[in-house]
Design an enzyme around this catalytic site. Structure first.
Site, PDB file in Angstrom:
ATOM      1  N   GLY A 251       0.821  -1.200   0.000  1.00 14.54           N
ATOM      2  CA  GLY A 251       0.000   0.000   0.000  1.00 14.54           C
ATOM      3  C   GLY A 251       0.858   1.254   0.000  1.00 14.54           C
TER       4      GLY A 251
ATOM      5  N   GLY B 254       0.156  -5.210   0.803  1.00 14.57           N
ATOM      6  CA  GLY B 254      -1.090  -5.175   0.043  1.00 14.57           C
ATOM      7  C   GLY B 254      -1.057  -5.990  -1.226  1.00 14.57           C
TER       8      GLY B 254
ATOM      9  CD  GLU C 297       2.714  -5.787   6.353  1.00 13.15           C
ATOM     10  OE1 GLU C 297       2.251  -5.677   5.216  1.00 13.15           O
ATOM     11  OE2 GLU C 297       3.321  -6.808   6.743  1.00 13.15           O
TER      12      GLU C 297
ATOM     13  CG  ASP D 148      -2.864  -4.703   6.512  1.00  7.59           C
ATOM     14  OD1 ASP D 148      -1.773  -5.069   6.037  1.00  7.59           O
ATOM     15  OD2 ASP D 148      -3.435  -3.652   6.144  1.00  7.59           O
TER      16      ASP D 148
END
Length: 362
Positions: free
Chosen positions: A64, A120, A143, A151
């Site tokens: 992301g 992502g 992350e 996530d």
């Protein structure tokens, strides 16, 4: 410039993430375009299957666009630091809706996981029906190094890896190659990058009158059947990873990691990422994966949306992005600063419901 390129050839819808300069990083406008295409093609009679790729040869998607999220957090802090920045909520909620859509899509989705696939990017790939890796695939969920957590459905797919690989990957951001991904169940096919045109040509000539999933599977199995897959580093470290099955707490995980006697480069790289990462992230990752073992897919994304929004009002996410991508000093000042400084109440605060009436229907 369109951030998503589309083309239809013989009922094969080709989607290209089109931001080569950013390694096809997901921005909110790109996610909006991708969501619209997936929705339109879901019921279109002109589409039998989807082939999703990244522009260029370097990456499917490097994750992301967290730089934009950092800027939104900093702007919100000047107004009211207790509130979720609207841009952050919009980004995470729509990103997770797209990931959920891919997991539950009624038509086959082939993801060409070539080059860098991180964060992502793995979210887009993990739920696809036909996931391809190549000799140049590099996957990771790093992350912890930016004060976030794995996530995009990481609660779901990391918990489905064998043994204790999921918790290890989450807490160390260990990098995986194509062979590792196939061993861990994160990819379905290992195919040389030179065979991409062969796949597309076969899809262009396919007869879509029979079951499209079976047609795609037959094509990819035929092309990949004689592949000699290299040795997986993840597989050769199975004995090491099995030690973490005994870890009921983060402290036990750390002790096993640090004290393992037969360290090599692969293990030492994991230790370094764990030690320099956010202490808060380490704690929330451990709890996230422990608590999320029995959640269904919708519950996974709902819980991750809440946790991601909490990360936007807690200090480490913005600080991690600042240190890595904004000031690039690679010296994040984590708060709290060490694993031992963190209390149960602090970690509880990450898991408190914050999104209120903003609940999203997946």
């Amino acid at each position: 410039m369109s951030l998503i390129l589309t083309e239809i050839k013989n009922k094969t819808g080709i989607i290209t993430l089109n931001s080569e300069k950013t390694l096809n990083a997901l921005s909110l406008p790109m996610i909006r375009e991708l969501a619209a295409v997936l929705e339109e093609w879901k019921t279109s009679e002109n589409i039998a299957c989807i082939f999703l790729q990244g522009a260029g040869e370097k990456a499917l998607c490097a994750g992301g666009d967290v730089r934009q999220l950092h800027d939104a957090i900093i702007a919100q802090k000047a107004i009211d630091p207790t509130q979720i920045p609207q841009d952050c909520f919009d980004f995470f909620s729509l990103e997770y809706q797209v990931d959920y859509t891919i997991h539950t899509y009624p038509k086959p989705i082939i993801v060409w996981g070539h080059g860098i696939v991180m964060g992502g990017g793995i979210g887009i790939m993990a739920g696809a029906s036909h996931r391809i890796v190549t000799e140049k695939s590099k996957l990771a969920m790093p992350e912890i190094t930016i004060g976030l957590y794995p996530d995009v459905g990481g609660t779901w797919f990391l918990n489905k890896t064998p043994s204790a690989y999921g918790i290890y990957l989450g807490l160390t951001g260990a990098r995986l190659d194509g062979a590792d991904c196939q061993f861990l169940g994160l990819a379905d096919y290992y195919i040389p990058s030179s065979s991409k045109e062969m796949i597309l040509n076969a899809l262009e000539q396919a007869n879509w009158k029979e079951n499209p999933h079976k047609t795609v599977t037959r094509i990819l199995e035929s092309i990949s059947k004689d592949m000699c897959i290299p040795e997986s580093q993840a597989a050769t470290h199975q004995t090491f990873i099995q030690q973490f099955e005994k870890a009921d707490t983060l402290e036990q995980f750390r002790e096993i990691l640090i004290s393992y006697p037969e360290k090599d480069d692969w293990i030492n790289t994991g230790i370094k990422s764990f030690e320099v990462g956010s202490p808060s992230s380490a704690h929330i990752i451990f709890r996230q994966l422990q608590q999320g073992k029995n959640l269904n897919l919708e519950e996974v994304f709902q819980s991750e949306l809440n946790l991601s929004c909490q990360c936007c009002v807690h200090p480490d996410f913005a600080e991690g992005v600042r240190a890595l991508l904004v000031d690039k000093d690679h010296s994040p000042k984590w708060h709290p600063a060490t694993l031992d400084d963190i209390t149960g109440e602090w970690i509880d605060s990450y898991f408190k419901w914050i999104i209120g009436e903003w609940k999203v229907n997946f």
